[in-house]
Design a protein around this motif. Structure first.
Motif, PDB file in Angstrom:
ATOM      1  N   LEU A 191       0.820  -1.214   0.000  1.00 41.24           N
ATOM      2  CA  LEU A 191       0.000   0.000   0.000  1.00 41.24           C
ATOM      3  C   LEU A 191       0.853   1.263   0.000  1.00 41.24           C
ATOM      4  CD1 LEU A 191      -2.859  -0.983   2.496  1.00 41.24           C
ATOM      5  CD2 LEU A 191      -3.012  -0.743   0.016  1.00 41.24           C
ATOM      6  N   MET A 192       2.035   1.176   0.627  1.00 41.87           N
ATOM      7  CA  MET A 192       2.907   2.349   0.729  1.00 41.87           C
ATOM      8  C   MET A 192       3.727   2.580  -0.529  1.00 41.87           C
ATOM      9  SD  MET A 192       4.337   2.129   4.636  1.00 41.87           S
ATOM     10  CE  MET A 192       5.666   1.142   4.018  1.00 41.87           C
ATOM     11  N   SER A 193       3.830   1.527  -1.362  1.00 37.43           N
ATOM     12  CA  SER A 193       4.756   1.602  -2.490  1.00 37.43           C
ATOM     13  C   SER A 193       4.199   2.427  -3.654  1.00 37.43           C
ATOM     14  CB  SER A 193       5.062   0.187  -2.973  1.00 37.43           C
ATOM     15  OG  SER A 193       5.971   0.242  -4.041  1.00 37.43           O
ATOM     16  N   ASP A 194       5.101   3.184  -4.291  1.00 35.85           N
ATOM     17  CA  ASP A 194       4.684   3.961  -5.453  1.00 35.85           C
ATOM     18  C   ASP A 194       5.011   3.233  -6.753  1.00 35.85           C
ATOM     19  OD1 ASP A 194       7.326   4.116  -4.905  1.00 35.85           O
ATOM     20  OD2 ASP A 194       7.535   6.287  -5.215  1.00 35.85           O
ATOM     21  N   GLU A 195       5.810   2.215  -6.661  1.00 36.33           N
ATOM     22  CA  GLU A 195       6.200   1.461  -7.850  1.00 36.33           C
ATOM     23  C   GLU A 195       6.012  -0.023  -7.595  1.00 36.33           C
ATOM     24  OE1 GLU A 195      10.070   1.899  -9.972  1.00 36.33           O
ATOM     25  OE2 GLU A 195       9.962   3.924  -9.106  1.00 36.33           O
ATOM     26  N   SER A 196       5.963  -0.811  -8.677  1.00 38.54           N
ATOM     27  CA  SER A 196       5.838  -2.250  -8.456  1.00 38.54           C
ATOM     28  C   SER A 196       6.593  -3.036  -9.514  1.00 38.54           C
ATOM     29  CB  SER A 196       4.368  -2.644  -8.453  1.00 38.54           C
ATOM     30  OG  SER A 196       3.797  -2.317  -9.703  1.00 38.54           O
ATOM     31  N   ILE A 197       7.114  -4.180  -9.105  1.00 41.50           N
ATOM     32  CA  ILE A 197       7.774  -5.090 -10.045  1.00 41.50           C
ATOM     33  C   ILE A 197       6.676  -5.854 -10.784  1.00 41.50           C
ATOM     34  CG2 ILE A 197       9.490  -6.942 -10.242  1.00 41.50           C
ATOM     35  CD1 ILE A 197      10.542  -4.465  -8.759  1.00 41.50           C
TER      36      ILE A 197
END
Ligand SMILES: [Zn+2]
Lengths: 339, 233
Positions: A191-197
């Motif tokens: 939820l905190m992440s602005d990017e994703s693999i």
């Protein structure tokens, strides 16, 4: 006016010792949950033998508390309901034998309840069920799509072929070095992440409502190895976000597709992973778009509790279902219809 | 005074109802049947046959272990739930002492044995003193050889009691020779009435809510954790 019917529910299928009193199958009068998470944490997961030992320490206390909080005595009850399976057999047996003894001592009928039926009926405590209904059950042990045409009728249309969704969460949490229970923490990081693999989605065959999460889990492990072999370090937030997106997308798309195909009046989510914020948001948005009512119980009713067992047990009691004192714990109990 | 006794600490099952020092009914079975299938039905059956309603039970005695983890938990869970909800006193007694009571009339030491696998046993050693059994070696989980060495030092006749004794008969004879007596089969049956009789001479009932089995052994997970802890030091 009809007399109120109070049901006692008991649940000990894993690492929660729980008892609850539910009125008329829909209203929680008391719900006590004694969790073993603190004790089990040091072992990095649930140790079955320790779970059983702790259940014995807690069981009568928890039932007593449920009665006290409800300000009821056993003679106010109409039935005793208990999780019969699936779950850890040694853990199930504590709740079952306590339920049998309690039922015998107070001359009450005994009803064995399927744990997943309980998770589904947790929704009955929030909102009246309308049929046909589609239930997505996601937890550490389950990933299932079930269609219900009426109370007590279950048709399994899809299930996981390998890991349960919650299991995949816990395994990925371990890869990321998060302490047990790691599932909710993966959700937090995501939820905190602005990017994703970008990780793969396992859609399986075109018409299948089945799931598979072991390939995704391997993809996460491989990704970590590759980066580390090159002397790099993975970004935990990005991995968590990528993993969560893959799981949530597959669950959402298949649930929406099934809801349309079976033309259901209502969709409900249940089980421990239904507490996942990412999944709740995605399902809520998707069904809002489709115009199909979607319900998910509050988090305290998604994780294991006894109110859900009493709620399902109430419907069984109304249908005349009864168990006898030779009830056994059934670790692999299939979900069967009682209507 | 009506007593209900339950012993499911090992694979045998025994349930008894004793009224004013008369064994009204006792069912003991050495058949290897899952206690979850049989224990509660046996309690109900005993009450029905003795024409006793649950609320007429005045006190409950249960074999608290050691023995099979699952078995002892089933008996203890049933007993503590009944005692709590009926608001009657609960007494936990040693499964080994209850078994040793079968050899009460033996002139010497009585050693009750329950197999704990991999050449380990749960064992208790007692001596009859008047009508009481006095503990000589505390109930313990130990390698069978260690038990036999200790008994050898006692230089006294020992009667071995319990269904599992036969698993170790040759090693017992090897170590103790003529010192050892193996009980006839009829004395290997655990009797819930023995648990009741021991409970009657106990001073204090248990605190029902916190009452738990006497496992006499920590779990493997705990042992591993302790090993890991000490290797870090
Ligand atoms: Zn669950």
């Amino acid at each position: 006016m009809e007399k109120d019917q109070y049901i006692l529910g008991i649940e000990t299928s894993c690492d929660e010792t729980a008892a609850s009193i539910v009125k008329n199958g829909t209203e929680i009068i008391s719900s006590i949950v004694s969790s073993q998470i603190q004790q089990q944490k040091q072992f990095g997961g649930v140790v079955p033998e320790i779970a059983s030992r702790l259940h014995v320490e807690q069981i009568t206390l928890v039932i007593q508390e449920a009665l006290n909080e409800a300000k009821l005595v056993p003679s106010d009850l109409v039935a005793v309901t208990v999780t019969e399976g699936p779950g850890l057999v040694g853990a199930l047996l504590i709740g079952i034998n306590a339920a049998k003894a309690f039922a015998f001592a107070n001359q009450l009928p005994l009803i064995g309840v399927h744990h997943i039926a309980g998770h589904v009926y947790a929704n009955q405590l929030i909102h009246e069920m309308e049929f046909p209904l589609l239930a997505l059950i996601v937890s550490g042990g389950h990933t299932e799509l079930v269609v219900m045409k009426s109370h007590g009728s279950f048709e399994l249309i899809g299930e996981t072929r390998d890991d349960a969704a919650g299991e995949a969460y816990d395994k990925v949490a371990r890869v990321l070095g998060l302490p047990y229970p790691g599932g909710p923490q993966v959700d937090q990081l995501a939820l905190m992440s602005d990017e994703s693999i970008d990780f793969p989605r396992a859609w399986l065959e075109k018409d299948s409502y089945d799931f598979s999460f072991s390939g995704l889990k391997s993809a996460v492990i491989n990704y970590k190895h590759n980066i580390e072999q090159k002397g790099g370090k993975i970004n935990h937030d990005h991995v968590a976000a990528g993993f969560q997106q893959s799981v949530v997308e597959v669950l959402t798309v298949k649930t929406v597709k099934a809801a349309k195909e079976y033309d259901v009046k209502q969709v409900i989510a249940a089980g421990g992973v239904a507490a996942n914020q990412g999944l709740r948001k995605s399902l809520t948005a998707a069904f809002e778009k489709e115009g199909i009512p979607f319900y998910v119980p509050p988090i305290s009713l998604c994780t294991d509790n006894a109110a859900m067992i009493a709620a399902a047990g109430y419907e069984m009691w109304k249908s005349g279902v009864r168990s006898d004192s030779s009830m056994n714990g059934r670790p692999g109990m299939p979900l069967k219809s009682w209507n | 005074m009506i007593w209900l006794g339950i012993d499911t600490a090992n694979s045998p099952l025994s349930v008894a109802i004793v009224k004013d020092d008369v064994v009204l009914i006792e069912e003991s079975s050495m058949m290897k049947i899952n206690h979850s299938l049989r224990a509660m039905p046996a309690v109900e059956e005993a009450c029905r046959k003795a024409d006793i309603t649950p609320s007429e039970i005045d006190a409950i005695a249960v074999s608290e272990g050691p023995g099979s983890y699952t078995g002892v938990r089933i008996g203890v869970t049933i007993a503590k739930t009944l005692a709590w909800t009926l608001d009657k006193p609960l007494y936990g007694v040693s499964s080994l002492k209850a078994l040793a009571l079968n050899g009460q009339l033996f002139n010497g030491l009585v050693c009750s044995v329950i197999d704990a696998r991999r050449s380990n046993v749960y064992a208790g050693v007692y001596r009859a003193k008047g009508t009481e059994l006095v503990s000589v070696l505390e109930d313990q989980h130990c390698p069978v050889v260690q038990l036999l060495e200790k008994l050898k030092e006692c230089e006294e006749a020992v009667l071995f009691v319990g269904e599992d004794v036969k698993l170790y008969e040759s090693i017992i004879r090897e170590h103790l020779g003529k010192q050892a007596y193996i009980a006839p089969f009829a004395l290997n049956v655990p009797r819930a009435s023995s648990a009741i009789s021991l409970a009657q001479s106990a001073n204090q009932p248990e605190i029902v809510h916190t009452f738990t089995p006497q496992y006499k052994r920590i779990t493997e997970a705990e042992a591993n954790l302790m090993k890991k802890g000490s290797s870090h030091e």
